[in-house]
Design a protein around this motif. Sequence first.
Motif, PDB file in Angstrom:
ATOM      1  N   PHE A 228       6.304  -3.592 -24.364  1.00 23.93           N
ATOM      2  CA  PHE A 228       7.728  -3.914 -24.351  1.00 23.93           C
ATOM      3  C   PHE A 228       8.021  -5.253 -23.671  1.00 23.93           C
ATOM      4  O   PHE A 228       9.050  -5.862 -23.936  1.00 23.93           O
ATOM      5  N   ALA A 229       7.141  -5.706 -22.793  1.00 26.20           N
ATOM      6  CA  ALA A 229       7.373  -6.997 -22.144  1.00 26.20           C
ATOM      7  C   ALA A 229       6.066  -7.481 -21.532  1.00 26.20           C
ATOM      8  O   ALA A 229       5.209  -6.676 -21.125  1.00 26.20           O
ATOM      9  N   ASP A 230       5.909  -8.771 -21.486  1.00 25.39           N
ATOM     10  CA  ASP A 230       4.706  -9.358 -20.881  1.00 25.39           C
ATOM     11  C   ASP A 230       4.766  -9.217 -19.368  1.00 25.39           C
ATOM     12  O   ASP A 230       5.836  -9.317 -18.751  1.00 25.39           O
ATOM     13  N   LYS A 231       3.601  -9.035 -18.805  1.00 29.06           N
ATOM     14  CA  LYS A 231       3.470  -8.901 -17.347  1.00 29.06           C
ATOM     15  C   LYS A 231       4.454  -7.870 -16.802  1.00 29.06           C
ATOM     16  O   LYS A 231       5.173  -8.101 -15.836  1.00 29.06           O
ATOM     17  N   ASN A 232       4.411  -6.712 -17.428  1.00 26.96           N
ATOM     18  CA  ASN A 232       5.327  -5.642 -17.039  1.00 26.96           C
ATOM     19  C   ASN A 232       4.838  -4.965 -15.747  1.00 26.96           C
ATOM     20  O   ASN A 232       3.782  -5.297 -15.209  1.00 26.96           O
ATOM     21  N   LEU A 233       5.619  -3.992 -15.295  1.00 25.72           N
ATOM     22  CA  LEU A 233       5.354  -3.382 -13.994  1.00 25.72           C
ATOM     23  C   LEU A 233       4.001  -2.672 -13.965  1.00 25.72           C
ATOM     24  O   LEU A 233       3.302  -2.705 -12.947  1.00 25.72           O
ATOM     25  N   GLU A 234       3.588  -2.030 -15.021  1.00 22.94           N
ATOM     26  CA  GLU A 234       2.310  -1.339 -15.045  1.00 22.94           C
ATOM     27  C   GLU A 234       1.149  -2.297 -14.829  1.00 22.94           C
ATOM     28  O   GLU A 234       0.221  -2.022 -14.055  1.00 22.94           O
ATOM     29  N   LEU A 235       1.178  -3.439 -15.471  1.00 25.01           N
ATOM     30  CA  LEU A 235       0.130  -4.439 -15.305  1.00 25.01           C
ATOM     31  C   LEU A 235       0.132  -5.002 -13.890  1.00 25.01           C
ATOM     32  O   LEU A 235      -0.940  -5.197 -13.291  1.00 25.01           O
ATOM     33  N   ARG A 236       1.305  -5.244 -13.362  1.00 23.96           N
ATOM     34  CA  ARG A 236       1.400  -5.788 -11.995  1.00 23.96           C
ATOM     35  C   ARG A 236       0.780  -4.823 -10.975  1.00 23.96           C
ATOM     36  O   ARG A 236       0.056  -5.239 -10.072  1.00 23.96           O
TER      37      ARG A 236
ATOM     38  N   LEU B 118       0.817  -1.210   0.000  1.00 20.81           N
ATOM     39  CA  LEU B 118       0.000   0.000   0.000  1.00 20.81           C
ATOM     40  C   LEU B 118       0.853   1.262   0.000  1.00 20.81           C
ATOM     41  O   LEU B 118       0.444   2.305  -0.532  1.00 20.81           O
ATOM     42  N   SER B 119       2.029   1.177   0.571  1.00 19.40           N
ATOM     43  CA  SER B 119       2.878   2.355   0.675  1.00 19.40           C
ATOM     44  C   SER B 119       3.615   2.671  -0.618  1.00 19.40           C
ATOM     45  O   SER B 119       4.061   3.808  -0.810  1.00 19.40           O
ATOM     46  N   ASN B 120       3.757   1.685  -1.519  1.00 17.73           N
ATOM     47  CA  ASN B 120       4.528   1.960  -2.740  1.00 17.73           C
ATOM     48  C   ASN B 120       3.764   1.707  -4.035  1.00 17.73           C
ATOM     49  O   ASN B 120       4.290   1.956  -5.123  1.00 17.73           O
ATOM     50  N   VAL B 121       2.520   1.235  -3.954  1.00 21.63           N
ATOM     51  CA  VAL B 121       1.819   0.885  -5.187  1.00 21.63           C
ATOM     52  C   VAL B 121       1.520   2.126  -6.038  1.00 21.63           C
ATOM     53  O   VAL B 121       1.651   2.085  -7.277  1.00 21.63           O
ATOM     54  N   ALA B 122       1.134   3.233  -5.401  1.00 17.20           N
ATOM     55  CA  ALA B 122       0.872   4.452  -6.170  1.00 17.20           C
ATOM     56  C   ALA B 122       2.149   4.969  -6.815  1.00 17.20           C
ATOM     57  O   ALA B 122       2.155   5.391  -7.980  1.00 17.20           O
ATOM     58  N   MET B 123       3.224   4.923  -6.064  1.00 21.07           N
ATOM     59  CA  MET B 123       4.512   5.367  -6.583  1.00 21.07           C
ATOM     60  C   MET B 123       4.975   4.495  -7.746  1.00 21.07           C
ATOM     61  O   MET B 123       5.434   4.987  -8.790  1.00 21.07           O
ATOM     62  N   LEU B 124       4.849   3.174  -7.625  1.00 23.58           N
ATOM     63  CA  LEU B 124       5.247   2.263  -8.692  1.00 23.58           C
ATOM     64  C   LEU B 124       4.345   2.398  -9.915  1.00 23.58           C
ATOM     65  O   LEU B 124       4.805   2.299 -11.053  1.00 23.58           O
TER      66      LEU B 124
END
Length: 629
Positions: free
Chosen positions: A125-133, A106-112
């Motif tokens: 650019f890649a499957d299951k990338n950071l935005e999707l996660r 919860l503390s880093n999901v908005a930042m990520l």
Amino acid sequence: MGVATVTELKQNVSGKRTFRSSLSTRHATEWPLSDVSSDLTVEVGTSSFALHKFPLVSRCGKIRKLLSEAKDSKVTRINLQGTPGGAEAFELAAKFCYGVSIEITLSNVAMLRCAAHYLQMTEEFADKNLELRTEIYIKETVIPNIANSISVLHRCENLLPLAEEINLVNRIITAIATNVCKEQLTSGLSKLEHNLPLKPMTVEVEPPSDWWGKALAVLSLDFFQRVLSAMKSKGLKQDSISRILINYAHNSLQNLLVRDIQTSKGSFSDAETQKKQKVIVEAIVSLLPTQSRKSPVPMAFLSGLLKTATMASSSTICKADLERRIGLQLDQAILEDILIPSNSHNGHHLLYDNDSVSRIFSVFVNLDDEEDDGSQLREDRDGCYEFDSPSSPKQSSILKVSKLMDSYLAEIALDSNLTPSKFIALAELLPDHARVVNDGLYRAVDIFLKVHPNIKESERYRLCKTIDCQKLSQDACSHAAQNERLPVQMAVQVLYYEQIRLRNAMNGNHDQFFFGLVHGQYPQRSGSGVGSGAISPRDNYASVRRENRELKLEVARMRMRLTDLEKDHASMKQELVRANPANKLLRSFTKKLSKLNTLFRMKDVKPIRAKAASDARFLFQKRRRHSIS
């Protein structure tokens, strides 16, 4: 370009392990060990990261674009100053590019989420990338839970404007409002089922239905306004909105319920603090529920807001809104609620903002007049009066407000800078029927005259003219008759009405009014609101009660006066004796000699019949005339 893993890099390049960050001390096991020397340095803020191109370009579209657009094909340094979340967010994103398992919380999901958007770490650019996660985490963990949503929304305050651009803020605000209204509906249904007679009783401790109201206090003013507006549009109850506002105000406004004036004034010495308080109080007032006499907003809270608004020099619209709200509920107020400190920044030298209090009482009086007009229409339609006794809610409210006004007048009378005209205007603000007894007003006037001994005689007379001498109690009349601060006209008027009461009490005229008109003999007060034709039931009832009370007081007053007359008579006799001591000695000697003469004559008289006794008595009286007495 394919994804280059750390294993492939180990096989192709040998060298010193150089992957490191200058952020802080970290454990060696956090990063995969690599023997490949760094070929790219990334600068984020004041931190720099020695990394490798292949892992980064495989998942990060922004870095790939920067390297491809560079004029020099052998670029070894790039700058990513605009990364949301700074070096901390980029470090986690870089670890993700290297295949390190990072924990989304919860503390880093908005930042990520914002960093993934900025670095273009998408499925392109890649499957299951950071935005999707991060999106999966937000949908499954953040959106369904009120507390989690509030926590993440609070983190978004430092990620603007990117958090707005990706619609993260709006999604969370909508989720909070929707879930809160669902919880309100669920709570209401559960209470309804619990109250059903066929439902078996189960003892369960239920958590407060508005626990999330306190959690909203961590939000910035802008986010708080947007959340509460969304809740109101979704149908949140007025009392719940009031509790949320009270919680937020207590956490945001300084000295909201401070009773000491000097402490309240001292808290606004800083201009920056005053500006912030002004913005907050105006925002809170704009979010208050609809104005009504049965508003769920407590009087103490409204009073605290008005005091803060006055000290922070808030807008006229804001203060007028609060004054009307307080006026609508004035019968619930106590003295401390209307002691509004004046704003010394505006050059005022008075202790209290009397103009604001005057407007508050005017709201109540005008509201009472409107209700009176409605009652008159009903009376005309029905052809009879609606009995309005002092125990009725309406009359009870008027009496409470009149006592409140008298207490306020007594308080502001201590202010040496208060002018008589301002005091008189406040004293005459309420209609005559609002005060059954004028003792409180008399006390306030007496205090004002004591604190302001140098006012003009005309002003002194105007002050005392606000008092209805017919509505003074016995103690107040006794005090007024001996009060040297009052004009002679008032003392005479008090004695005049005292004489009327005494005469009526002695004559047994119990049907006459001691307060007001006595068979048309005395003129009515212009502001009484009673016509020449009939007396309203409210005034009639009040007059009868006052009459009975005054009759009892008159009996006690007559006893006291009789005692005083006896004391005066005894005192006069003592003064006469003291004035002529020779006369006293002569009278005493003569009286004693007369008693001795009578004694000697009685010894010579014998028992005789009735006729003889009569002759003897005549002889005794004849002889006594020749005695020395």
